[in-house]
Design a protein around this motif. Structure first.
Motif, PDB file in Angstrom:
ATOM      1  N   LEU A 168       0.858  -1.177   0.000  1.00 26.59           N
ATOM      2  CA  LEU A 168       0.000   0.000   0.000  1.00 26.59           C
ATOM      3  C   LEU A 168       0.897   1.232   0.000  1.00 26.59           C
ATOM      4  CD1 LEU A 168      -3.025   0.496  -0.010  1.00 26.59           C
ATOM      5  CD2 LEU A 168      -2.939   0.778   2.457  1.00 26.59           C
ATOM      6  N   SER A 169       0.750   2.063  -1.018  1.00 25.10           N
ATOM      7  CA  SER A 169       1.687   3.156  -1.234  1.00 25.10           C
ATOM      8  C   SER A 169       1.001   4.512  -1.314  1.00 25.10           C
ATOM      9  CB  SER A 169       2.464   2.910  -2.533  1.00 25.10           C
ATOM     10  OG  SER A 169       3.155   4.059  -2.963  1.00 25.10           O
ATOM     11  N   ASP A 170       1.652   5.526  -0.761  1.00 29.18           N
ATOM     12  CA  ASP A 170       1.248   6.906  -1.011  1.00 29.18           C
ATOM     13  C   ASP A 170       1.397   7.148  -2.507  1.00 29.18           C
ATOM     14  OD1 ASP A 170       1.626   9.795  -1.501  1.00 29.18           O
ATOM     15  OD2 ASP A 170       1.563   9.968   0.673  1.00 29.18           O
ATOM     16  N   GLU A 171       0.411   7.765  -3.114  1.00 27.61           N
ATOM     17  CA  GLU A 171       0.433   7.966  -4.567  1.00 27.61           C
ATOM     18  C   GLU A 171       1.720   8.654  -5.028  1.00 27.61           C
ATOM     19  OE1 GLU A 171      -2.467   9.934  -7.979  1.00 27.61           O
ATOM     20  OE2 GLU A 171      -2.277  10.847  -6.002  1.00 27.61           O
ATOM     21  N   ASN A 172       2.271   9.533  -4.208  1.00 28.43           N
ATOM     22  CA  ASN A 172       3.477  10.265  -4.581  1.00 28.43           C
ATOM     23  C   ASN A 172       4.705   9.370  -4.684  1.00 28.43           C
ATOM     24  OD1 ASN A 172       2.133  12.797  -4.591  1.00 28.43           O
ATOM     25  ND2 ASN A 172       2.305  12.907  -2.354  1.00 28.43           N
ATOM     26  N   TYR A 173       4.658   8.181  -4.055  1.00 29.60           N
ATOM     27  CA  TYR A 173       5.809   7.276  -4.063  1.00 29.60           C
ATOM     28  C   TYR A 173       5.628   6.099  -5.021  1.00 29.60           C
ATOM     29  CZ  TYR A 173       7.442   9.664   0.170  1.00 29.60           C
ATOM     30  OH  TYR A 173       7.871  10.610   1.075  1.00 29.60           O
ATOM     31  N   THR A 174       4.415   5.910  -5.537  1.00 30.18           N
ATOM     32  CA  THR A 174       4.117   4.715  -6.327  1.00 30.18           C
ATOM     33  C   THR A 174       5.041   4.538  -7.524  1.00 30.18           C
ATOM     34  OG1 THR A 174       1.780   4.751  -5.691  1.00 30.18           O
ATOM     35  CG2 THR A 174       2.350   3.521  -7.674  1.00 30.18           C
ATOM     36  N   GLU A 175       5.192   5.572  -8.315  1.00 27.88           N
ATOM     37  CA  GLU A 175       6.021   5.457  -9.523  1.00 27.88           C
ATOM     38  C   GLU A 175       7.456   5.077  -9.184  1.00 27.88           C
ATOM     39  OE1 GLU A 175       7.314   8.042 -13.499  1.00 27.88           O
ATOM     40  OE2 GLU A 175       5.889   8.874 -12.055  1.00 27.88           O
ATOM     41  N   ALA A 176       8.013   5.694  -8.149  1.00 22.21           N
ATOM     42  CA  ALA A 176       9.386   5.397  -7.754  1.00 22.21           C
ATOM     43  C   ALA A 176       9.518   3.967  -7.252  1.00 22.21           C
ATOM     44  CB  ALA A 176       9.852   6.377  -6.676  1.00 22.21           C
ATOM     45  N   ILE A 177       8.522   3.501  -6.475  1.00 19.01           N
ATOM     46  CA  ILE A 177       8.554   2.133  -5.954  1.00 19.01           C
ATOM     47  C   ILE A 177       8.470   1.116  -7.077  1.00 19.01           C
ATOM     48  CG2 ILE A 177       7.238   0.445  -4.602  1.00 19.01           C
ATOM     49  CD1 ILE A 177       6.465   2.783  -2.738  1.00 19.01           C
ATOM     50  N   VAL A 178       7.522   1.321  -7.998  1.00 18.32           N
ATOM     51  CA  VAL A 178       7.362   0.396  -9.122  1.00 18.32           C
ATOM     52  C   VAL A 178       8.625   0.370  -9.986  1.00 18.32           C
ATOM     53  CG1 VAL A 178       6.117  -0.010 -11.280  1.00 18.32           C
ATOM     54  CG2 VAL A 178       4.847   0.565  -9.196  1.00 18.32           C
TER      55      VAL A 178
END
Length: 221
Positions: free
Chosen positions: A181-191
């Motif tokens: 479960l990710s904060d939307e602001n971090y999703t792209e970086a995590i993926v």
């Protein structure tokens, strides 16, 4: 179904709690109108140096998934929060995602007054399917990009010569599913970090997909 037909808004409720609470979650949800659900066993990850030294880095979890319309979902989440106190640390996490269609069940009531709403998306659910033993690598990569942890599910087929399928990918006994479960602001970086570290774009190395989250309980910054 024609383009003029109204598509009812159904949501998938995800509840992640400690081992032994899954059946109690289902019992309380039924009081609110949810007809039933699916319970899975998984493990949560803990990022703590002292716990790692003690080899206590995983906690057994139960993941309950239930389908209902928006009004029933809101009522259910409020009731579950009152009973299980998700506002307190380590009492569980609840979030919902939207369904674009629903087939095979008559137990979900359609409410003609139900509306989809246009609330701002704040969190997203990252799902990664990888070979068994790689789930910890996914968690580690995600944490480097800002994630605080995740939940690992073992995916098993029904027999040696049979496999389940998830988005046309065989899920055999040696596969693991990671839910973050990710904060939307971090999703792209995590993926991006997971894709690079585990070479997801190479054939057979896994798949990743992301879902928008509608409502949440039990998340702490």
């Amino acid at each position: 179904m024609t383009s003029q037909e109204k598509i009812p808004h159904f949501e998938l409720i995800h509840v992640i709690v400690k081992d032994g609470l899954g059946s109690k979650i289902l019992k309380e949800a039924k009081k609110c109108g949810v007809s039933g659900g699916t319970l899975c066993i998984g493990r949560g990850t803990i990022s703590n140096k002292i716990l790692k030294l003690l080899a206590i880095t995983d906690m057994k979890k139960e993941i309950v998934m239930m389908i209902s319309n928006r009004k029933t979902t809101t009522k259910t989440l409020e009731h579950l929060n009152k009973v299980f106190h998700f506002e307190k640390p380590n009492h569980g996490i609840v979030f919902t995602t939207s369904l674009t269609s629903l087939m095979g069940t008559r137990s979900c009531q359609i409410d003609d007054d139900d509306e989809r709403g246009d609330g701002k998306i704040m969190y997203q659910n990252i799902m990664a399917v990888v070979d068994k033993g790689k789930a910890e690598d996914v968690i580690e990569s995600a944490q480097k990009a800002g994630s605080k942890g995740g939940t690992i599910l073992n995916a098993r087929g029904s027999g040696v010569h049979e496999t389940s399928k998830l988005f046309s990918m065989d899920i055999e006994p040696e596969k693991e599913i990671v839910m973050i479960l990710s904060d939307e602001n971090y999703t792209e970086a995590i993926v991006t970090k997971i894709r690079e570290d585990l070479k997801i774009d190479e054939p057979g190395n896994g798949i990743i997909f992301v879902q928008d989250v509608n409502q949440t309980y039990g998340i702490y910054e």
